[in-house]
Design a protein around this motif. Structure first.
Motif, PDB file in Angstrom:
ATOM      1  N   SER A 175       0.841  -1.193   0.000  1.00 35.38           N
ATOM      2  CA  SER A 175       0.000   0.000   0.000  1.00 35.38           C
ATOM      3  C   SER A 175       0.881   1.249   0.000  1.00 35.38           C
ATOM      4  O   SER A 175       2.104   1.175   0.198  1.00 35.38           O
ATOM      5  N   GLY A 176       0.242   2.412  -0.214  1.00 28.86           N
ATOM      6  CA  GLY A 176       1.012   3.651  -0.330  1.00 28.86           C
ATOM      7  C   GLY A 176       1.838   3.967   0.903  1.00 28.86           C
ATOM      8  O   GLY A 176       2.902   4.600   0.814  1.00 28.86           O
TER       9      GLY A 176
ATOM     10  N   LYS B 281       6.297   5.509   2.652  1.00 25.81           N
ATOM     11  CA  LYS B 281       6.331   6.736   3.424  1.00 25.81           C
ATOM     12  C   LYS B 281       6.917   6.490   4.815  1.00 25.81           C
ATOM     13  O   LYS B 281       6.744   5.426   5.402  1.00 25.81           O
TER      14      LYS B 281
ATOM     15  N   SER C 234      -2.469  -4.460  -1.975  1.00 27.68           N
ATOM     16  CA  SER C 234      -2.834  -3.078  -1.614  1.00 27.68           C
ATOM     17  C   SER C 234      -4.357  -3.014  -1.676  1.00 27.68           C
ATOM     18  O   SER C 234      -5.020  -3.555  -0.792  1.00 27.68           O
TER      19      SER C 234
ATOM     20  N   LYS D 109       1.406   1.632  -3.490  1.00 25.02           N
ATOM     21  CA  LYS D 109       0.293   2.510  -3.888  1.00 25.02           C
ATOM     22  C   LYS D 109      -1.004   2.029  -3.238  1.00 25.02           C
ATOM     23  O   LYS D 109      -1.086   0.911  -2.745  1.00 25.02           O
ATOM     24  N   ASP D 110      -2.022   2.909  -3.246  1.00 24.73           N
ATOM     25  CA  ASP D 110      -3.388   2.616  -2.844  1.00 24.73           C
ATOM     26  C   ASP D 110      -3.470   2.250  -1.354  1.00 24.73           C
ATOM     27  O   ASP D 110      -2.540   2.422  -0.576  1.00 24.73           O
TER      28      ASP D 110
END
Length: 532
Positions: free
Chosen positions: A342-343, A347, A384, A418-419
């Motif tokens: 996932s996004g 991060k 994700s 992502k997502d």
């Protein structure tokens, strides 16, 4: 990271205790025997020193006795001189008396002088007998001392030499006595001569009466000197007797000391014999200990075999310990690796991108794969908003060591995070392999589920919409319930699938709580990486 533990050393410590106890017993017996032998040697040395001291005191006593004997000899000689002087004066007095009186009175006085000389000769002979008795007693004492102490043979030889000197002195005294006897005979001859000279002296009587008074005065003075000399002689004789008595007492003490030394030597010999017996007993004990050490060596050989077995067991335990990742047991023959893409996996936090996070996730997946010693087949899933197989359509991939690890690494590095997070889809896809032997799942994620089934219609259409933490709590509870009821329910022919979770650094404590609960409820472990 690997956690290594030092193997227990109970076996080595037990072996060391056995050796130390045996060595301590042998050392203790050796020290005890050495101490007793040292004490016996010291006692022997003390006895020898006492015997030497006794010999020295005996030699001193003999020296004192010899000095006393010489003093008595000098006194006897002086007495002989005084006797000669008295005799001479008596002769002068007799001659004067004979000249003053008749020749018969002079003859009577000469006979009296002869009798006195005979008495003096008898006393001198008595003194000689006393000296001979003392010499015999000294000789007996020396013989007794010679029998009691062989170690003093040299000193006794010296004592014998001194005794021989005493014999020589006694012989000299005997010669003096013989000389006095000859002098007595000469006196008798002189009496005969006086009888012949009586008539010749009648003419000289008148002339000598004048000299008689002066001679009488001289005789009185000579008598006074004689009495003083006699008094000194008596005092010296008493001192000599006291010295002889003291010498006899010292000789008796020396005999007692020699006897005590002999007893001490006998005691030392008895102690040495006892020490020998104790040494023999100690040697027997050492022999027993040697036998015990041999038995211990046999036991050590057995223990070495046990040690080898324990070493094998330890190696297995070590391999099992090595097959851990930060406290997670690395097990499983057929494992699926669920990787959250996932996004948030790209991060550092909700608003900061981190290009190093995803490569770190990929590296961690590869490290876990390398750490599973029993891995035979594997498959990987990235998820994700949806879940996808990394290799093919979900068939098992044979694990080929580093080659398989590199294939997984290359495939994951091509993925871009992502997502949102649909963890339900990933677990549903993974448990599709349970019938094919799935036994372990490794889940790599950094957050709660944010999409997928589990929401009611009202929750889906809520206004305002539910926040991500609220969604995470609701969807997470649904996933855990589905695992318990459906995916990982107990089967009669198959064990439950173990789920191990690795959580990457996150801000919300709810994420760690969810992953920990998920793993705990499915027989697995959880580790959280709070920082890159």
């Amino acid at each position: 990271m690997r956690v290594r533990h030092k193997p227990p050393t109970l076996v080595s410590m037990w072996m060391l205790d056995v050796f130390c106890c045996a060595l301590g017993c042998v050392t203790l017996l050796f020290l005890l025997n050495s101490r007793m032998a040292t004490d016996a040697v010291q006692a022997n040395r003390t006895a020898l020193l006492d015997l030497e001291s006794t010999d020295k005191r005996l030699a001193a006593a003999l020296t004192s006795l010899e000095s006393t004997r010489l003093q008595l000899t000098g006194e006897v000689q002086e007495r002989g001189t005084l006797a000669a002087r008295v005799t001479e004066l008596e002769g002068v007095r007799l001659r004067l008396t004979d000249e003053a009186r008749t020749a018969s009175e002079q003859l009577k006085l000469a006979r009296t002088e002869r009798e006195e000389t005979a008495a003096k000769l008898a006393r001198a002979r008595d003194d000689a007998k006393v000296a001979q008795a003392r010499l015999d007693a000294t000789q007996l004492a020396l013989n007794a001392a010679e029998k009691k102490s062989d170690a003093t043979a040299k000193e006794l030889a010296t004592a014998r030499a001194q005794s021989a000197d005493a014999d020589d002195l006694l012989k000299k005294r005997q010669k003096d006595i013989d000389a006095l006897a000859k002098k007595d005979a000469a006196s008798a001859t002189q009496v005969d001569s006086l009888q012949r000279l009586v008539r010749a002296k009648d003419d000289e009587r008148l002339a000598l009466e004048t000299r008689l008074a002066a001679t009488r005065k001289e005789l009185t003075d000579a008598d006074a000197r004689l009495r003083a000399a006699q008094k000194d002689f008596d005092a010296q004789l008493a001192a000599a007797k006291a010295a002889a008595k003291a010498a006899a007492e010292e000789l008796a003490a020396a005999k007692a000391a020699a006897k005590a030394a002999a007893e001490e030597v006998a005691s030392a010999k008895t102690g040495a014999a006892k020490t020998g017996e104790q040494l023999a007993a100690a040697q027997a004990q050492i022999k027993d200990l040697s036998k015990k050490v041999d038995d211990a060596n046999v036991n050590i050989v057995d223990l070495q075999g046990d040690k080898a077995k324990l070493a094998d067991k330890f190696n297995r335990l070590q391999r099992d310990a090595d097959a851990r990742f930060a406290g997670i047991a690395m097990t499983g023959k057929r494992a699926v690796f669920l990787v959250d893409m996932s996004g948030s996996m790209g991060k550092r936090d909700l608003s900061s991108l981190d290009e190093t996070k995803w490569p770190l996730v990929v590296e961690t997946v590869c490290k876990v794969m390398r750490s599973i010693p029993t891995l035979e087949q594997y498959q990987a899933i990235v998820f994700s908003s949806e879940a996808n197989w990394v290799f093919g359509t979900g068939e098992w991939q044979p694990f080929a060591g580093e080659k398989s690890v590199e294939a997984v690494s290359a495939a994951l590095l091509k993925v871009k995070p992502k997502d949102d997070t649909n963890m339900y889809a990933a677990l549903d896809k993974a448990f599709s392999l349970r019938a094919g032997g799935l036994d372990t799942i490794y889940l790599f994620s950094d957050g709660l589920p944010t999409s997928g089934p589990g929401l009611t219609r009202a929750q889906q259409t809520a206004n305002p919409p539910l926040s991500e933490p609220e969604l995470g709590v609701i969807l997470g509870k649904h996933i855990r319930e589905t695992l318990t009821r459906t995916w990982n329910r107990p089967l009669p022919t198959q064990a439950r699938v173990r789920i191990n979770s690795v959580g990457f650094y996150f801000d919300s404590p709810d994420v760690g709580a969810f992953l920990w609960s998920l793993s705990r409820e499915n027989d697995g472990s959880f580790v959280g990486m709070s920082r890159p």
